[in-house]
Each structure stands twice: as structure tokens, then as C-alpha cells.
Scaffold this active site. Structure first.
Site, PDB file in Angstrom:
ATOM      1  N   ARG A 163       1.152  -1.246   0.059  1.00 35.67           N
ATOM      2  CA  ARG A 163       0.024   0.226   0.480  1.00 35.67           C
ATOM      3  C   ARG A 163       1.042   1.344   0.510  1.00 35.67           C
ATOM      4  O   ARG A 163       2.140   1.252   0.398  1.00 35.67           O
ATOM      5  CB  ARG A 163      -0.660  -0.514   1.027  1.00 35.67           C
ATOM      6  CG  ARG A 163      -2.180  -1.166   1.329  1.00 35.67           C
ATOM      7  CD  ARG A 163      -2.885  -0.522   2.325  1.00 35.67           C
ATOM      8  NE  ARG A 163      -1.951  -1.435   3.613  1.00 35.67           N
ATOM      9  CZ  ARG A 163      -1.932  -0.438   4.587  1.00 35.67           C
ATOM     10  NH1 ARG A 163      -1.515   0.755   4.531  1.00 35.67           N
ATOM     11  NH2 ARG A 163      -1.225  -1.024   5.713  1.00 35.67           N
ATOM     12  N   TYR A 213      -1.413  -3.423  -6.601  1.00 42.94           N
ATOM     13  CA  TYR A 213      -0.843  -3.816  -5.682  1.00 42.94           C
ATOM     14  C   TYR A 213      -2.871  -4.757  -4.680  1.00 42.94           C
ATOM     15  O   TYR A 213      -3.536  -3.668  -5.123  1.00 42.94           O
ATOM     16  CB  TYR A 213      -0.258  -3.739  -4.179  1.00 42.94           C
ATOM     17  CG  TYR A 213       0.033  -4.321  -3.271  1.00 42.94           C
ATOM     18  CD1 TYR A 213       0.935  -5.268  -2.964  1.00 42.94           C
ATOM     19  CD2 TYR A 213      -0.674  -3.192  -2.008  1.00 42.94           C
ATOM     20  CE1 TYR A 213       0.145  -5.512  -1.269  1.00 42.94           C
ATOM     21  CE2 TYR A 213      -1.331  -3.636  -0.989  1.00 42.94           C
ATOM     22  CZ  TYR A 213      -0.424  -5.376  -0.836  1.00 42.94           C
ATOM     23  OH  TYR A 213       0.046  -5.806   0.476  1.00 42.94           O
ATOM     24  N   LYS A 254      -9.574  -2.025   2.104  1.00 43.62           N
ATOM     25  CA  LYS A 254      -9.086  -1.369   2.832  1.00 43.62           C
ATOM     26  C   LYS A 254     -10.231  -0.085   2.585  1.00 43.62           C
ATOM     27  O   LYS A 254     -10.637   0.889   3.352  1.00 43.62           O
ATOM     28  CB  LYS A 254      -8.001  -1.223   2.461  1.00 43.62           C
ATOM     29  CG  LYS A 254      -6.650  -2.608   3.042  1.00 43.62           C
ATOM     30  CD  LYS A 254      -7.226  -2.997   4.596  1.00 43.62           C
ATOM     31  CE  LYS A 254      -5.905  -3.668   4.307  1.00 43.62           C
ATOM     32  NZ  LYS A 254      -6.078  -3.952   6.406  1.00 43.62           N
ATOM     33  N   HIS A 289     -10.349  -2.215  11.785  1.00 46.59           N
ATOM     34  CA  HIS A 289      -8.857  -3.141  11.215  1.00 46.59           C
ATOM     35  C   HIS A 289      -9.026  -4.206  11.982  1.00 46.59           C
ATOM     36  O   HIS A 289      -7.995  -4.646  13.025  1.00 46.59           O
ATOM     37  CB  HIS A 289      -8.136  -2.258  11.277  1.00 46.59           C
ATOM     38  CG  HIS A 289      -6.812  -3.142  10.397  1.00 46.59           C
ATOM     39  ND1 HIS A 289      -5.778  -2.886  10.420  1.00 46.59           N
ATOM     40  CD2 HIS A 289      -7.027  -4.234   9.197  1.00 46.59           C
ATOM     41  CE1 HIS A 289      -4.961  -3.188   9.529  1.00 46.59           C
ATOM     42  NE2 HIS A 289      -5.339  -4.425   9.151  1.00 46.59           N
ATOM     43  N   SER A 307      -1.541  -3.909   9.966  1.00 49.86           N
ATOM     44  CA  SER A 307      -1.071  -4.228   9.260  1.00 49.86           C
ATOM     45  C   SER A 307       0.476  -5.333   9.266  1.00 49.86           C
ATOM     46  O   SER A 307       1.152  -4.116   9.786  1.00 49.86           O
ATOM     47  CB  SER A 307      -0.155  -4.239   7.499  1.00 49.86           C
ATOM     48  OG  SER A 307      -1.947  -3.370   7.189  1.00 49.86           O
ATOM     49  N   CYS A 332       1.297  -7.269  12.089  1.00 52.76           N
ATOM     50  CA  CYS A 332       1.299  -7.938  12.943  1.00 52.76           C
ATOM     51  C   CYS A 332       0.403  -8.748  14.144  1.00 52.76           C
ATOM     52  O   CYS A 332       0.339  -8.835  14.968  1.00 52.76           O
ATOM     53  CB  CYS A 332       1.113  -5.725  13.903  1.00 52.76           C
ATOM     54  SG  CYS A 332       2.354  -4.610  13.510  1.00 52.76           S
ATOM     55  N   ASP A 346      -8.981 -10.125   9.883  1.00 52.37           N
ATOM     56  CA  ASP A 346      -8.479  -8.358   8.736  1.00 52.37           C
ATOM     57  C   ASP A 346     -10.047  -7.555   9.142  1.00 52.37           C
ATOM     58  O   ASP A 346      -9.168  -6.465   9.200  1.00 52.37           O
ATOM     59  CB  ASP A 346      -7.743  -8.688   7.631  1.00 52.37           C
ATOM     60  CG  ASP A 346      -7.398  -7.350   7.258  1.00 52.37           C
ATOM     61  OD1 ASP A 346      -6.318  -7.331   7.815  1.00 52.37           O
ATOM     62  OD2 ASP A 346      -7.491  -6.246   5.967  1.00 52.37           O
ATOM     63  N   ARG A 363       2.038 -12.083  -0.953  1.00 49.43           N
ATOM     64  CA  ARG A 363       0.773 -12.528  -0.287  1.00 49.43           C
ATOM     65  C   ARG A 363       0.300 -13.535  -0.774  1.00 49.43           C
ATOM     66  O   ARG A 363       0.883 -13.842  -1.698  1.00 49.43           O
ATOM     67  CB  ARG A 363       0.257 -10.992  -0.274  1.00 49.43           C
ATOM     68  CG  ARG A 363       0.314 -10.052  -0.139  1.00 49.43           C
ATOM     69  CD  ARG A 363      -0.421  -9.785   1.626  1.00 49.43           C
ATOM     70  NE  ARG A 363       0.093  -8.700   2.288  1.00 49.43           N
ATOM     71  CZ  ARG A 363      -0.787  -8.512   3.563  1.00 49.43           C
ATOM     72  NH1 ARG A 363      -1.246  -8.635   4.089  1.00 49.43           N
ATOM     73  NH2 ARG A 363       0.155  -7.044   4.488  1.00 49.43           N
ATOM     74  N   ARG A 371       3.692  -3.151  17.469  1.00 48.02           N
ATOM     75  CA  ARG A 371       4.693  -4.175  17.840  1.00 48.02           C
ATOM     76  C   ARG A 371       5.926  -3.179  18.286  1.00 48.02           C
ATOM     77  O   ARG A 371       6.496  -2.298  17.725  1.00 48.02           O
ATOM     78  CB  ARG A 371       5.125  -4.809  16.434  1.00 48.02           C
ATOM     79  CG  ARG A 371       6.319  -4.964  15.791  1.00 48.02           C
ATOM     80  CD  ARG A 371       6.595  -5.349  14.335  1.00 48.02           C
ATOM     81  NE  ARG A 371       5.662  -6.351  13.194  1.00 48.02           N
ATOM     82  CZ  ARG A 371       6.623  -7.831  13.182  1.00 48.02           C
ATOM     83  NH1 ARG A 371       7.192  -7.464  13.794  1.00 48.02           N
ATOM     84  NH2 ARG A 371       4.916  -8.245  12.782  1.00 48.02           N
TER      85      ARG A 371
HETATM   86  P1  GDP Z   1      -1.609  -9.820   9.653  1.00 51.43           P
HETATM   87  O1  GDP Z   1      -0.947  -8.126   8.437  1.00 51.43           O
HETATM   88  O2  GDP Z   1      -1.863  -8.641  10.714  1.00 51.43           O
HETATM   89  O3  GDP Z   1      -2.650 -10.580   9.454  1.00 51.43           O
HETATM   90  O4  GDP Z   1      -0.323 -10.479  10.593  1.00 51.43           O
HETATM   91  P2  GDP Z   1       0.130 -11.736   9.890  1.00 51.43           P
HETATM   92  O5  GDP Z   1      -0.361 -12.800  11.193  1.00 51.43           O
HETATM   93  O6  GDP Z   1       0.258 -11.954   9.033  1.00 51.43           O
HETATM   94  O7  GDP Z   1       1.773 -11.631  10.633  1.00 51.43           O
HETATM   95  C1  GDP Z   1       2.488 -10.995  10.210  1.00 51.43           C
HETATM   96  C2  GDP Z   1       3.924 -11.657  10.363  1.00 51.43           C
HETATM   97  O8  GDP Z   1       3.922 -11.500  11.917  1.00 51.43           O
HETATM   98  C3  GDP Z   1       4.796 -12.575   9.866  1.00 51.43           C
HETATM   99  O9  GDP Z   1       5.975 -13.576   9.737  1.00 51.43           O
HETATM  100  C4  GDP Z   1       4.274 -13.364  11.488  1.00 51.43           C
HETATM  101  O10 GDP Z   1       5.058 -14.578  11.010  1.00 51.43           O
HETATM  102  C5  GDP Z   1       4.026 -12.595  12.422  1.00 51.43           C
HETATM  103  N1  GDP Z   1       3.981 -13.007  13.611  1.00 51.43           N
HETATM  104  C6  GDP Z   1       2.415 -13.058  13.703  1.00 51.43           C
HETATM  105  N2  GDP Z   1       2.146 -13.320  15.234  1.00 51.43           N
HETATM  106  C7  GDP Z   1       3.684 -13.557  15.685  1.00 51.43           C
HETATM  107  C8  GDP Z   1       4.066 -14.223  17.757  1.00 51.43           C
HETATM  108  O11 GDP Z   1       2.750 -14.439  18.240  1.00 51.43           O
HETATM  109  N3  GDP Z   1       4.924 -13.628  17.668  1.00 51.43           N
HETATM  110  C9  GDP Z   1       5.926 -13.160  16.715  1.00 51.43           C
HETATM  111  N4  GDP Z   1       6.940 -12.913  17.342  1.00 51.43           N
HETATM  112  N5  GDP Z   1       5.333 -13.114  15.170  1.00 51.43           N
HETATM  113  C10 GDP Z   1       4.344 -13.295  14.415  1.00 51.43           C
HETATM  114  P1  PGA Z   2      -2.814  -7.283   6.883  1.00 53.48           P
HETATM  115  O1  PGA Z   2      -3.556  -7.246   5.768  1.00 53.48           O
HETATM  116  O2  PGA Z   2      -2.973  -6.360   8.282  1.00 53.48           O
HETATM  117  O3  PGA Z   2      -3.143  -8.676   6.871  1.00 53.48           O
HETATM  118  O4  PGA Z   2      -1.544  -6.190   6.838  1.00 53.48           O
HETATM  119  C1  PGA Z   2      -3.411  -6.124   4.584  1.00 53.48           C
HETATM  120  C2  PGA Z   2      -3.432  -4.417   4.930  1.00 53.48           C
HETATM  121  O5  PGA Z   2      -3.583  -4.131   5.886  1.00 53.48           O
HETATM  122  O6  PGA Z   2      -2.000  -4.027   3.816  1.00 53.48           O
HETATM  123 MN    MN Z   3      -5.043  -5.253   6.852  1.00 53.92          MN
HETATM  124 MN    MN Z   4      -3.756 -10.615   7.676  1.00 51.35          MN
END
Ligand code: GDP
Ligand code: PGA
Ligand code: MN
Ligand code: MN
Length: 599
Positions: free
Chosen positions: A82, A211, A220, A240, A262, A264, A289, A381, A412
Site C-alpha cells: 500500500r 497491488y 481497505k 481493522h 498490518s 502484526c 482482517d 501475499r 509491535r
Molecule cells: P497480519 O498482517 O496482521 O494478518 O499479520 P500476520 O498474521 O500475517 O503476521 C505478520 C507477521 O508477523 C508474520 O511474519 C508472522 O510470522 C509474524 N507473527 C504473527 N504472530 C506472531 C507472534 O505471536 N509472535 C511473533 N514473534 N511474530 C508473529
Molecule cells: P494485513 O492486511 O493487515 O493482513 O497486513 C493487508 C494490509 O493491511 O495492508
Molecule cells: Mn489489514
Molecule cells: Mn492478515
């Protein structure tokens, strides 16, 4: 160009909605495509478009024995995330968009982007993609129509939203209540890339990018930016947030919504498999999400997931960290910017097993472990259907939504923020949300790892004035008479050597269990200046093989760090101007005063 009513393969009209036909003709007059294709969402259409996309080298088939129905797309290397600096909220006044959004005057934006769209589809096909965000027939759902020149967008929208005939049926013959989305990939030049939202017109114009977050307009753009504006106007919340159900061994179900920025951990948390210690406990995914939440007649907050698929971060996803995601993406998935193995499998940093000796990297170049660059883009992705998810909640499609007992905010943060803390009350919880900080990630272009304020994980997604959005959250207290309990978590605290203190992933169940027990008023808590934390022994750590002092470090609250933290909010609150609610400013002052009182 005037557009005649589209028909299905049997010659029956797909829609006769004059508002829709009129708008589609106007957009066709502007973009001047050679032909118009109305998408009906059928299997036949999916197969035809997939073949066309393969022939045009937009996607390439992966090993169909290992990964049936899976394809790989490589985006332009300048178009991988994004672009917050090119995203605009186009409200009549700058004040309405507020200080955290980029603003353009709507008239000027339509003119400027109109020039880019003018003739932009010459000699090519325009796809009309009707879709619903939310379960079909739910009063919480919204219809959108995205016009695009990209087959990649059509194929992704088909996974991410309920798409085609079902949406035209929900729109009906006379309604004018649909989001008007116009997208053109153009020349994928960042100089000519704009993502513009016109909340008052329920309109989105996106140009110059391919993207996901910039072009899958239901996600979004509609579900969060325009959605949050509609939520404020209509008295609900577009957030979110993931939504999950926690089932106890006795079959008791508790629903939790959680906002993490995002990249996290939302997708991981929403699909988590509890550790062995939690035999009989099960997590069910409602969404990973976005949550749309309304107050029910019983005064509880009810949430639906407006989406129908997952647009998840590939790197780090493995059978070790997220087995349910791995199963979800084992078929019918579009991978974007991952690496490819010689036998047509996919690979990314953090996938299980040994690193392959040769790969084609996300840019299409030969790659070996000696290469200095990453094989997959850090924001690579997958787009996968929700129905592939082995732990999909059976209520994911329920028009009524699920009742939310707890809301969790988490960023984070290498320091300061403890593993888990419960807010004293709604105001304290809104304060947690409003002051959330998080390190920037690869999900948006720009520097990675810088702590910034990301209120409610909505900094890039709030479609109106941030101070007013805080006020909306505060005001919701008057209608949510049976409110969820509010928590703050941090999976990402580090020790002095920069290592994560908490193992995370499935082990987060230990924290979630405490959250559920607190929400159900059946476990005590330790009062601190900032909220409730688990009393010694209340966090179930059995079977967790990390030293207890490491857990102590992860859960510690350091008053000195918190003083610095709270002081740092001053500048942020000031930047939000007059709209910043006084209750939150006073709350900050009160917390600081309480620190002073005890130190
Ligand atoms: P989203 O974008 O918020 O959905 O996040 P994701 O679940 O796809 O995770 C994003 C990144 O954070 C990935 O590289 C995961 O491996 C990492 N991650 C997710 N949960 C944890 C956690 O509990 N601890 C740590 N250290 N990393 C995490
Ligand atoms: P994410 O979704 O929160 O799973 O990373 C896409 C984004 O927020 O850009
Ligand atoms: Mn998102
Ligand atoms: Mn996600």
C-alpha cells in the site's frame, strides 16, 4: 458508449438496474474500452478468465498436483505494498479528512484522475465486478461495484468478496445504494498512482497500481476507509480487526475481536492452534482482517467479517507457525511476489524445511542461498478462499454476526507494552486503542521498524477526522449497554539482545484464555496504574519451556518507561487539533499524575 443490460449465458438479464447501467456507461465513456465484460461469479467465468490471464502471462500456473488451482503473480517491483502517501480522502473540506489523512479537493481529484482515466482502457477490456461486503442479505452488508481493466483484480475480488450475480441480486432493480469503484492499472508508474476516496459520494477511484490493498477496492478502500465514514454516520464501527471464536472443552463459545496493525499477527491469531496443554480448546476464524460491528437489541456488539477470503502475508507462514493457513493456501490460491521452486512449488523466507538450492525469486530472477536479496518480497501475499480454512467458524456467513465479548488492541513494540493488560473501563479501553503504537512493517512502502502512533490500527484506514473517530468510539458507550471488555497485548517485546521474549503464535492461547476468563468475570486480576494484569499464577504457563523470568520480563510494567510513553502522546494529541476528545487528554494527564503520586 451506451451500455445495454448484461445477460447471463442463458440470455437472461443479470441486472436491469438503471443507476448501475448509467454509471457503467459513464465510466465506459471516460475510459473507452474496446469491450465490457460483466462478471457473474460463475465457475465457468473463473476458468475462462484464468486461462486468459495465463495466456497473457499475468499469472503462471504452479505445480497443479501439489497446489491444485494455484497460480503465481509477479507484480511490478515498484508496486508491492500500500502507498499511504498516494492515498487520499477527498471530502468537501480538509478538516473532515483530518490531520492524519492526505486530502484532495473532490472536484480537483475527479479532474486530475479523470485525465488519467480518459481513454485508459482503449483497445482493452473493462470488467464490471459487482460484489457484497458482508453476508448476502445481512442488514450489515454493503454492495459495491468495481470497474477494472485488470484480470488479476477480478480473480482476486472473486476470492476476497461474494462476487457476481449474488451482488446484483442483492442490489435489486432500483437501488442506487452501491459503492462506485473505478480502477485502472495504467502504466504502474508511482508518479501516476493515486488512490482517492470520496466518502460523501460512496466512490473510490484508484489508478496506477496493481497491488491488493490499493486495488481490491472492497477491502481497505470500501470496508475500512469509506466504511468507517459510513459507520460514523450510521452509528456502527468499521474496524481493522480479526474476529475469532474460542471454544472451551465444554463447548462454551466466546467471540473476540482484535486490532493489530498490518503485518502484526491478525491472520495468525485468527487461525491459531492452541498448544497441547489446552487440550479440547479450539479457535474458529470468523475473519482475519476486518470487522463491521453493530449494537444488537441486547446491547451487545455484533460483528461480521465483510470479506470472503484471506489476503495474507506469506513470509513467516509455515506448518510450524500457522498450520491452518498452510492448509488454506494448499489449493485455489493466488500467490503474489513469492519465490518459485524448479518443480512449480512456492517458497518464502520462514517456510518449513530446508532452503531450496535454487529458486526463481519474486522478481523472476534466478536465486540461490548465496543471493543477498530475499527470495520472496517481505510483503508477498496469498489470496485464498475462506472456505478452505479448516477452522472456519460456522457463523462466518451468519447475517446476524457474532456477539463480541472482548476487544484486544495490540501493536509491535520492542519495549514498554506488557504481554497483556485489561482496561479498567470503556474510556480506558478507548484510550489504549487511541494511543496504540507500532513499528512500521513491509505492508506499506516506506521505512520499516519505526514506532509510530497507529490508533486502533486504523491510521492508514480511517476515512475521516481521527479526533472525531475517537469521539465516535467514546460515544458508542451510550448504545453498547452490554460492552465487551477491552484488552491490550504485545507479542513483540524484546530482551536486551533483541530477541522476542514471548514465543507467540499458538502460545498466545495462554493470553487468550486469561482474556476469555476475565471477559466472563471468572478470574481475578492484579490492579496496576494502567489496568488489570494477571495475578501471579493466573497465566497458565504449564508445559511452556521458557524461563519464568523471561515471562516476568514480558509482562513487566516499568513506570519510567510508561512515563516516557505517556509524555510522548502529547505531541500526537496536539497534532489532532480541536477534534481531539478532552476525555482522552484528561485520561493521559491522570495517568501521568498517578505515576508522579507513587514515584
Ligand atoms: P497480519 O498482517 O496482521 O494478518 O499479520 P500476520 O498474521 O500475517 O503476521 C505478520 C507477521 O508477523 C508474520 O511474519 C508472522 O510470522 C509474524 N507473527 C504473527 N504472530 C506472531 C507472534 O505471536 N509472535 C511473533 N514473534 N511474530 C508473529
Ligand atoms: P494485513 O492486511 O493487515 O493482513 O497486513 C493487508 C494490509 O493491511 O495492508
Ligand atoms: Mn489489514
Ligand atoms: Mn492478515
Amino acid at each position: 458508449m451506451s451500455v445495454s443490460a448484461p445477460v447471463d449465458s442463458a440470455g437472461k438479464p443479470l441486472t436491469k438496474n438503471e443507476n448501475l447501467l448509467k454509471w457503467v456507461s459513464e465510466m465506459a465513456q471516460l475510459t473507452k474500452p474496446e469491450r465490457i465484460v460483466w462478471c457473474d461469479g460463475s465457475e465457468e467465468e473463473k476458468n475462462r478468465l484464468t486461462e486468459e490471464a495465463v495466456a497473457q502471462k499475468i499469472i503462471e500456473p504452479l505445480n497443479q498436483e501439489k497446489l491444485p488451482g494455484c497460480y503465481l503473480h509477479r507484480s511490478n517491483p515498484n508496486d508491492v505494498a500500500r502507498v499511504e502517501q498516494l492515498t487520499f480522502i477527498c471530502t468537501p473540506t480538509k478538516e473532515e479528512a483530518g490531520p492524519t489523512n492526505n486530502w484532495k479537493d473532490p472536484k480537483e481529484a475527479y479532474e486530475q484522475l479523470g485525465k488519467l482515466f480518459d481513454g485508459s482502457m482503449k483497445g482493452r477490456t473493462m470488467y464490471v465486478v459487482p460484489y457484497i461486503m458482508g453476508p448476502a442479505g445481512s442488514k450489515m452488508s454493503k454492495v459495491g461495484v468495481e470497474i477494472t481493466d485488470s484480470i488479476y483484480v477480478v480473480l482476486n475480488m472473486r476470492i476476497m468478496a461474494r462476487m457476481g450475480k449474488v451482488a446484483l441480486d442483492m442490489l435489486g432493480a432500483t437501488s442506487n445504494d452501491f459503492n462506485r469503484g473505478l480502477h485502472c492499472t495504467l502504466d504502474v508508474n508511482p508518479e501516476r498512482r493515486f488512490i482517492c476516496h470520496f466518502p460523501q459520494d460512496n466512490t473510490i477511484w484508484s489508478v496506477g497500481s496493481g497491488y491488493g490493498g490499493n486495488v481490491l477496492l472492497g477491502k481497505k478502500c470500501l470496508a475500512l476507509r469509506v466504511g468507517s465514514y459510513l459507520g460514523k454516520r450510521e452509528g456502527w464501527l468499521a474496524e481493522h480487526m480479526l474476529i475469532l471464536g474460542v471454544e472451551s472443552p465444554e463447548g462454551e463459545m466466546t467471540y473476540v475481536a482484535a486490532a493489530f496493525p498490518s503485518a502484526c499477527g491478525k491472520t495468525n491469531f485468527a487461525m491459531m492452534i492452541p498448544p497441547k496443554r489446552f487440550k479440547g480448546w479450539k479457535i474458529w476464524t470468523v475473519g482475519d482482517d476486518i470487522a463491521w460491528m453493530r449494537v444488537g437489541d441486547d446491547g451487545k456488539l455484533y460483528a461480521v467479517n465483510p470479506e470472503f477470503g484471506y489476503f495474507g502475508v506469506a513470509p513467516g507462514t509455515s506448518y510450524d507457525s500457522n498450520p491452518n493457513a498452510m492448509k488454506t493456501i494448499s489449493r485455489d490460491t493466488i500467490f503474489t511476489n513469492v519465490a518459485r521452486t524448479p518443480d512449480g512449488d512456492v517458497w518464502w523466507e520462514g517456510k518449513d524445511g530446508a532452503t531450496p538450492q535454487e529458486l526463481i525469486d519474486w522478481k523472476g530472477n534466478a536465486w540461490t542461498p548465496a543471493s543477498t536479496e530475499k527470495a520472496a518480497h517481505p510483503n508477498a501475499r496469498f489470496t485464498a478462499p475462506a472456505t478452505n480454512n479448516p477452522c472456519l467458524s460456522k457463523f462466518y456467513d451468519d447475517p446476524a454476526g457474532v456477539p463480541i465479548s472482548a476487544i484486544i488492541f495490540g501493536g509491535r513494540r520492542a519495549t514498554t507494552v506488557p504481554l497483556v493488560m485489561q482496561a479498567f473501563n470503556w474510556l480506558n479501553g478507548v484510550f489504549y486503542g487511541a494511543t496504540m503504537g507500532s513499528e512500521t512493517t513491509a505492508a506499506a512502502t516506506g521505512k520499516v521498524g519505526v514506532v509510530r502512533r497507529d490508533p486502533f490500527a486504523m491510521l492508514p484506514f480511517c476515512g475521516y477526522n481521527m479526533g472525531e473517530y475517537f469521539q465516535h468510539w467514546l460515544a458508542m458507550q451510550s448504545t453498547i449497554t452490554n460492552p465487551p471488555k477491552v484488552f491490550m497485548v504485545n507479542w513483540f517485546r524484546k530482551d536486551k539482545n533483541g530477541k522476542f521474549l514471548w514465543p507467540g503464535f499458538g502460545e498466545n492461547m495462554r493470553v487468550l484464555k486469561w482474556v476469555v476468563d476475565r471477559a466472563r468475570l471468572r478470574v481475578g486480576g492484579q490492579e496496576t496504574l494502567f489496568g488489570w494484569v494477571p495475578k501471579a499464577g493466573d497465566l497458565d504457563l504449564s508445559g511452556l519451556d521458557i524461563p519464568h523470568d523471561q515471562v516476568d520480563e514480558a509482562t513487566a510494567i516499568d513506570l519510567g518507561e510508561w512515563k516516557t510513553e505517556l509524555e510522548s502522546y502529547d505531541e500526537f494529541f496536539k497534532s489532532l487539533g480541536d477534534q481531539m476528545p478532552r476525555a482522552l487528554k484528561l485520561h493521559r494527564d491522570l495517568l501521568l499524575a498517578r505515576i508522579d503520586a507513587v514515584t
